[in-house]
Structure formats: structure tokens, C-alpha cells
Design an enzyme around this catalytic site. Structure first.
Site, short mmCIF file in Angstrom:
data_model
loop_
_atom_site.label_atom_id
_atom_site.label_comp_id
_atom_site.label_asym_id
_atom_site.label_seq_id
_atom_site.Cartn_x
_atom_site.Cartn_y
_atom_site.Cartn_z
N ARG A 179 -7.11 6.25 -0.89
CA ARG A 179 -5.98 7.11 -0.54
C ARG A 179 -4.64 6.56 -1.03
O ARG A 179 -3.69 7.29 -1.19
CB ARG A 179 -5.92 7.36 0.96
CG ARG A 179 -5.57 6.14 1.77
CD ARG A 179 -5.38 6.48 3.22
NE ARG A 179 -6.63 6.80 3.88
CZ ARG A 179 -6.81 6.71 5.21
NH1 ARG A 179 -5.80 6.33 5.97
NH2 ARG A 179 -7.96 7.00 5.75
N HIS A 180 -4.58 5.24 -1.24
CA HIS A 180 -3.33 4.70 -1.80
C HIS A 180 -3.61 3.76 -2.97
O HIS A 180 -3.44 4.14 -4.12
CB HIS A 180 -2.41 4.09 -0.72
CG HIS A 180 -3.07 3.33 0.38
ND1 HIS A 180 -3.93 2.29 0.16
CD2 HIS A 180 -2.96 3.45 1.73
CE1 HIS A 180 -4.33 1.80 1.32
NE2 HIS A 180 -3.77 2.49 2.31
N ASP B 17 0.81 -1.23 0.00
CA ASP B 17 0.00 0.00 0.00
C ASP B 17 0.84 1.28 0.00
O ASP B 17 0.51 2.26 -0.66
CB ASP B 17 -0.87 0.07 1.28
CG ASP B 17 -2.00 -0.94 1.28
OD1 ASP B 17 -2.21 -1.62 0.26
OD2 ASP B 17 -2.66 -1.05 2.33
N HIS C 73 -0.18 -6.34 11.54
CA HIS C 73 -0.33 -4.94 11.95
C HIS C 73 0.74 -4.57 12.96
O HIS C 73 0.74 -5.08 14.07
CB HIS C 73 -1.71 -4.60 12.52
CG HIS C 73 -2.08 -3.18 12.22
ND1 HIS C 73 -1.52 -2.12 12.89
CD2 HIS C 73 -2.87 -2.64 11.27
CE1 HIS C 73 -1.97 -1.00 12.38
NE2 HIS C 73 -2.78 -1.28 11.39
N GLY C 74 1.63 -3.69 12.51
CA GLY C 74 2.68 -3.19 13.39
C GLY C 74 3.89 -4.10 13.51
O GLY C 74 4.83 -3.79 14.24
N GLY D 236 3.47 -4.63 6.15
CA GLY D 236 3.60 -3.55 5.19
C GLY D 236 4.58 -2.49 5.60
O GLY D 236 5.70 -2.41 5.10
N HIS D 237 4.17 -1.68 6.58
CA HIS D 237 4.91 -0.45 6.89
C HIS D 237 6.42 -0.67 7.10
O HIS D 237 7.24 0.04 6.53
CB HIS D 237 4.29 0.23 8.12
CG HIS D 237 4.85 1.57 8.40
ND1 HIS D 237 4.38 2.71 7.80
CD2 HIS D 237 5.89 1.96 9.16
CE1 HIS D 237 5.09 3.74 8.20
NE2 HIS D 237 6.02 3.31 9.03
N ARG E 233 -9.03 1.07 -0.11
CA ARG E 233 -9.84 1.81 0.86
C ARG E 233 -10.93 2.59 0.15
O ARG E 233 -10.78 2.96 -1.02
CB ARG E 233 -8.95 2.78 1.66
CG ARG E 233 -7.96 2.07 2.56
CD ARG E 233 -7.24 3.06 3.45
NE ARG E 233 -8.09 3.53 4.51
CZ ARG E 233 -8.00 3.13 5.78
NH1 ARG E 233 -7.08 2.28 6.16
NH2 ARG E 233 -8.82 3.61 6.68
N THR F 110 -4.48 4.37 9.89
CA THR F 110 -4.37 2.98 9.46
C THR F 110 -5.46 2.20 10.19
O THR F 110 -6.13 2.75 11.06
CB THR F 110 -2.96 2.42 9.76
OG1 THR F 110 -2.90 1.07 9.33
CG2 THR F 110 -2.61 2.48 11.23
N ARG G 50 1.79 12.61 -5.31
CA ARG G 50 1.94 13.45 -6.50
C ARG G 50 0.88 13.17 -7.57
O ARG G 50 0.93 13.75 -8.63
CB ARG G 50 3.33 13.21 -7.12
CG ARG G 50 4.47 13.86 -6.40
CD ARG G 50 4.46 15.37 -6.69
NE ARG G 50 5.45 16.05 -5.90
CZ ARG G 50 6.68 16.34 -6.33
NH1 ARG G 50 7.07 15.97 -7.53
NH2 ARG G 50 7.51 16.98 -5.56
N GLU H 268 -7.47 -6.65 1.04
CA GLU H 268 -8.13 -6.20 2.28
C GLU H 268 -9.22 -5.21 1.87
O GLU H 268 -8.96 -4.31 1.06
CB GLU H 268 -7.14 -5.47 3.18
CG GLU H 268 -6.08 -6.36 3.77
CD GLU H 268 -5.06 -5.55 4.57
OE1 GLU H 268 -5.22 -4.32 4.72
OE2 GLU H 268 -4.09 -6.15 5.03
N1 PXP Z 1 -3.19 -6.53 8.24
C1 PXP Z 1 -4.22 -5.65 8.06
C2 PXP Z 1 -5.61 -6.19 8.08
C3 PXP Z 1 -3.98 -4.28 7.84
O1 PXP Z 1 -5.02 -3.43 7.67
C4 PXP Z 1 -2.65 -3.83 7.78
C5 PXP Z 1 -2.37 -2.38 7.50
O2 PXP Z 1 -2.76 -2.07 6.22
C6 PXP Z 1 -1.62 -4.78 7.93
C7 PXP Z 1 -1.92 -6.10 8.19
C8 PXP Z 1 -0.18 -4.39 7.84
O3 PXP Z 1 0.17 -3.55 8.89
P1 PXP Z 1 1.57 -2.81 8.86
O4 PXP Z 1 1.55 -1.87 7.69
O5 PXP Z 1 1.62 -2.12 10.18
O6 PXP Z 1 2.62 -3.87 8.70
#
Ligand code: PXP
Length: 251
Positions: A49-50, A9, A195-196, A217-218, A45, A100, A18, A70
Site C-alpha cells: 500500500r505504500h 512509509d 509506534h505512536g 514515522g507518522h 506490506r 497500521t 496518485r 519491517e
Molecule cells: N515500529 C513499527 C514496528 C511499526 O510498524 C511502525 C508503524 O509503521 C512504527 C514503529 C512507527 O509508528 P508511527 O508511524 O506511529 O511513528
């Protein structure tokens, strides 16, 4: 060793800053796959947004691993999923104000509604997962709603770990995830997590044998912005491999 699905994402976040063509999340996804990722995740989303619809459609034709979409469980998104046919859909809650995804989907509050969503997707051979907090009532509800899998929100564990809370705090979150993973498997669900998760906190989660796949992701995209996608995916896979080989040595 859990599988790794790389969420691209934030490559699209840079592009949308941009409103132009680069960087392309499709190129990022291909590089992640070439580095060994087992799948690619994108979140379409409501506010776009992305990730854009075009990205999902081209990813569907391009990547050769597994595409996880997702999305919020809305009629518009269900129709989009049926038209684009990802391998898997992860149902997530969505609020426009959030930076997020802030919490798990409250499946228990809308089992009947979600049951309709899961059956519409399953008819089209789309594997359905629900992103939930690691709690018994949510696991039971996900099963009732017809999901095949749950993805546990690891945010509370990651926050406690990353912000240096005492060992008790993150251990408690980790124990909860571990126990709930066992419960979910007993009730016939597959278990993913995300997540995280980052290069510092992922190893304890990766060592939970019930967890089959991590969606990250992040942290990977942040490292990729400095070191490149190939190195960043390989670094993460290296941690997952080392963690699980150590865990099996202890057993
Ligand atoms: N799983 C879900 C359902 C999410 O919404 C996200 C964030 O988009 C992630 C995993 C990944 O999280 P992160 O970007 O913090 O690694």
C-alpha cells in the site's frame, strides 16, 4: 541518547495516492539522514500500500546509515530480505484490514516457526528484531526464537498519554515499558521502541536508558509535510538530546 530511525512509509503513501513518481521516499530518506537521523525504516506490506520493492532496493544503494526493513515473517518476505540485504529486519504482524500495525507480534505462539525465520536471516548477517508488546512471555519467546533485539510497541502508552487519560493510566504503561526493557536487557536482548511516538509524548520513553533506538514515522512525516524534513528531524533529535541530558543531570 536513543538513536532515531525515521520511518518514511507515509511519503510513499502520498505517492501511491496518485500511483505516480512523487514524492519519493528515497529522497525523503536522504533528507532525513542529512538532518541527522541515525537510520531509515520502511515497512514492505503484503498489499504494497505504500513502500514498493523498488524503494527498498534503491534505499539499500542510497542511504549511508542503517536500513531497517519491517516485514511479516512470511517465506516471500524472507526471500526478499535475503535478496535486498537490509542491515536489520524487524518482524511485525500484519493484517490487511488494519490501518497500521495494531499490536505486537505474538512470538510466544510460534517460536519454532520464527526460529527458522531468524536463522535464515542471520545466516545472511541481517540483524533481527521482533516487534512485541512489552510482556515477559513475549520477551522470553523472542530470545528463544533467536532474535537479537526486541522493539516494544508503545501504542498503549501513546494512546493513554495523547488522549489525556489520567496520569495513572499512562504512568502504568510507561512503568511497564521501563520494567520490561530492564528484563529484556538482562536476558541479552537489545531494546528499541516505537509506534505512536510524537513530539509531545516521546520524552518519557527517550529517558529510559535501556532503549537504544526509536522508530518514528507518522509524527515526523506529518510535521515534515508542513515544515520540511530537515526541521522535523532536527526538532525530534533536539527533544531526544534534551531529555537524555536532563536525565543524566538528575542522576
Ligand atoms: N515500529 C513499527 C514496528 C511499526 O510498524 C511502525 C508503524 O509503521 C512504527 C514503529 C512507527 O509508528 P508511527 O508511524 O506511529 O511513528
Amino acid at each position: 541518547m536513543p538513536k532515531l530511525s525515521v520511518n518514511v512509509d507515509h511519503i510513499a503513501t502520498i505517492r501511491e495516492a496518485r500511483k505516480c513518481r512523487e514524492p519519493d521516499p528515497v529522497a525523503a530518506a536522504v533528507l532525513a539522514e542529512l538532518a541527522g537521523a541515525n537510520g531509515i525504516t520502511v515497512h514492505l506490506r503484503e498489499d504494497r500500500r505504500h513502500i514498493q520493492e523498488r524503494d527498498v532496493k534503491i534505499l539499500r544503494q542510497t542511504i549511508s546509515t542503517k536500513l531497517n526493513l519491517e516485514m511479516a515473517p512470511t517465506p516471500e518476505m524472507v526471500q526478499f530480505a535475503i535478496d535486498s540485504l537490509p542491515d536489520m529486519v524487524t518482524l511485525v504482524p500484519e493484517s490487511r484490514e488494519e490501518l497500521t500495525t495494531e499490536g505486537g507480534l505474538n512470538v510466544a505462539a510460534k517460536v519454532n516457526e520464527l526460529e527458522k525465520v531468524t536463522s535464515s536471516l542471520k545466516i545472511h548477517h541481517i540483524y533481527v528484531s521482533c516487534f512485541i508488546d512489552p510482556e515477559i512471555e513475549q520477551i522470553k519467546a523472542a530470545k528463544k526464537a533467536g532474535a537479537s533485539c526486541v522493539e516494544f510497541h508503545t501504542g498503549s502508552y501513546c494512546n493513554a498519554f495523547d488522549y489525556g487519560e489520567d496520569d495513572m493510566a499512562w504512568q502504568m504503561e510507561l512503568d511497564k515499558i521501563e520494567k520490561m526493557a530492564q528484563m529484556a536487557v538482562k536476558s541479552g536482548l537489545e531494546v528499541n521502541a516505537g509506534h505512536g511516538l510524537n513530539y509531545q509524548n516521546v520524552h518519557y520513553i527517550a529517558a529510559i536508558p535501556e532503549i537504544q533506538e526509536l522508530s518514528i514515522g507518522h509524527s515526523i512525516i506529518s510535521r515534515a509535510s508542513l515544515l520540511g524534513m530537515n526541521q522535523s528531524v532536527k526538532d525530534m533529535l533536539g527533544i531526544l538530546e534534551k531529555t537524555t541530558s536532563q536525565a543524566s543531570t538528575v542522576i
